[in-house]
Design a protein around this motif. Sequence first.
Motif: not given
Length: 188
Positions: A98-102, A177-178, A182-184
């Motif tokens: 998910d690019k937006a979440l990243i 948090i989500k 996702e980035y981690i």
Amino acid sequence: MSPSVFAAGKGDPAKGKQIVDTVCAACHGADGNSVAAANPNLAGQHPEYIVKQLTEFKKQVRKNPVMLGMASPLSDADMKNVAAYFAAQQPKAKGASDKALIEAGKKIYRGGIAAKGVPACMACHSPNGAGIPAQFPRVAGQHNSYTEAQLKAFRSGERANNTVMTQVAAKLSDAEIKAVSEYIQALN
């Protein structure tokens, strides 16, 4: 457990592998790369952190009935051996979708949330997620759902074995948090 306790004697990865193969591999993978998102990846994790967590499971400072059963029979030497084995393993990149979440997670991880008093995650876990040995764990490539569950457990007080993480997570929304989870996962 202080880092000096671990320094009193390093573990033997070969002996650790014997324990991992019979006790740990089903949940964490034979090489520490768990295929089940509910279980953390331990490959490349700092040995001091693994010993600390096993000790806290055994003493029920960190509560988890499954891990209590796994950690309880382990001696201090066994814990150091398991930790040495997992620390020597190569973590596998997980990526994220998910690019937006990243992007949202990257902003939190790298810059924190000043308006909420949330520090940048990288201040403790390093810019690349490798952590700071003996102080802060490696988080790079950790399953996003595992990280999300742990942050929520810190936030609720269910996981109370790190005051700083409890305070930081208390300020994060579910969406934040989500995103950071996702980035981690995307970090290598």
